[in-house]
Design an enzyme around this catalytic site. Structure first.
Site, PDB file in Angstrom:
ATOM      1  N   THR A  71      38.673  36.330  43.034  1.00 40.22           N
ATOM      2  CA  THR A  71      40.109  36.262  42.808  1.00 40.22           C
ATOM      3  C   THR A  71      40.867  37.339  43.571  1.00 40.22           C
ATOM      4  OG1 THR A  71      41.802  36.627  41.105  1.00 40.22           O
ATOM      5  CG2 THR A  71      39.682  37.641  40.705  1.00 40.22           C
TER       6      THR A  71
ATOM      7  N   TYR B  72      40.232  41.536  33.897  1.00 38.39           N
ATOM      8  CA  TYR B  72      39.862  40.275  34.554  1.00 38.39           C
ATOM      9  C   TYR B  72      39.452  40.532  36.005  1.00 38.39           C
ATOM     10  CZ  TYR B  72      40.388  35.891  37.031  1.00 38.39           C
ATOM     11  OH  TYR B  72      40.165  34.819  37.856  1.00 38.39           O
TER      12      TYR B  72
END
Ligand code: UDP
Length: 331
Positions: free
Chosen positions: A120, A144
């Site tokens: 990501t 995250y």
């Protein structure tokens, strides 16, 4: 039919289910491992086999790798809600980092040769420069992003020690749905802009909040690099071909189109596609949102034959809307 099977973790989820379609359409055999906590069994194309299990379930994963002749893993399973990662970091380090560790260990133990990882742009945190290249500092600002970066680090070390190569693909803002209507974003409790706008356009919500109007961007709203999920899925198939062709190499690549749209530009596109006007509520910024996040995609363009086929904001919105209508009919 290609020789060997690809194991797709999280293949019942949004991006994973599109990767399954892309692999099957390219002639691969596919086995999905998904615990169906956020995914849906109906999202897995019937040509693939579905094994309902956690990826840390070593016995099941290893049996599947051996019985199905798995040559590569595409790893999508994990938790993806950024604010939740702040309030419950250990869930993210367990579901994303610890579970990935177990999966990678199983892959090594079973002689799986290739590993493609769903990473990501959150690994960059607030970028110092936009567009963001792969060499930019990795400074995640939430658990995250950190949980994904830790998995990238594990893969790098493992590939140096064992006969396995990997490709980490760092996604920018993934949106849209399969143009043939076979899958789409189905998760309840959406937080992503285009999904929210599609829900508003189909009457599931009254208005769309615009989080922040004082960013350092042309119209003051946040700018993001929205990539069609079908293009993203295609990048994974091309990455697999590269890993097979060059077993000594591993790669890390941004997945984006290299251009950004603001929140208002996205909402304008939705209005154009629907010929209606969504109500916009101007609100304050969300914590931790950067002004602009746009990929420098020169590396993926130079490394893979991959070329975007759906790089058009209205196409992305149109496909997202078509899927949202389908979900509404399903009830
Ligand atoms: N955003 C917004 N309203 C929403 C959801 C998102 O204004 O209901 C904005 C958000 O602040 C950001 C952009 O849309 O500038 C994309 O946010 P999203 O949550 O889709 O993805 P992120 O970039 O945070 O991963």
């Amino acid at each position: 039919m290609r020789d060997g099977t690809v194991l797709v973790t999280g293949g019942a989820g949004y991006i994973g289910s599109h990767a399954v379609l892309a692999l099957l359409d390219a002639g691969w055999k596919v086995v999905v491992v998904d615990n169906l906590v956020t995914g849906f069994d109906w999202a897995v194309d019937k040509r693939a086999k579905l094994v309902v299990a956690n990826i840390e379930d070593e016995a099941t994963v290893r049996r599947t790798m051996r019985d199905e002749g798995v040559i590569a893993v595409m790893h999508f399973a994990g938790s993806v809600v950024v604010p939740e990662s702040v309030s419950d970091p250990l869930k993210y380090y367990r579901n994303n980092t610890v579970a990935s560790r177990a999966l990678i260990e199983s892959a090594v133990a079973c002689g799986v040769k290739h590993f493609i990882f769903s990473s990501t742009a959150a690994t960059y945190g607030i970028p110092e420069q936009v567009p963001v290249s792969e060499e930019s500092p990795k400074q995640p600002i939430n658990p995250y992003g950190m949980s994904k970066l830790m998995t990238e680090i594990m893969l790098k070390d493992v590939a140096a020690a064992h006969p396995i190569n990997y490709c980490a693909l760092r996604y920018f803002n993934v949106a849209g749905a399969d143009p043939q209507g076979r899958s789409g974003q189905s998760t309840a409790g959406a937080t992503h802009l285009i999904k929210i706008a599609a829900e508003a356009a189909t009457g599931k919500r009254a208005a769309v909040s615009v989080f922040g109007t004082d960013f350092a961007t042309a119209d003051g709203t946040g700018v993001r690099d929205y990539i069609h999920v079908t293009d993203l899925a295609a990048a994974h198939v091309d990455a697999l071909d590269l890993l097979i062709a060059r077993p000594e190499e591993s790669h890390t690549m941004n997945c984006g189109y290299g251009r950004g749209f603001s929140v208002l530009q996205v909402l304008d596109a939705v209005d154009r596609v629907t010929n209606r006007t969504i109500e916009r509520k101007l609100e304050g910024r969300r914590a931790g949102d950067p002004d602009a996040l746009v990929a420098d995609n020169s590396r993926i363009l130079a490394t893979l034959p991959w070329r975007p086929k759906h790089d058009d904001l209205e196409t992305i919105v149109k496909d997202a809307l078509a899927w949202e209508r389908k979900l509404a009919e399903r009830g």
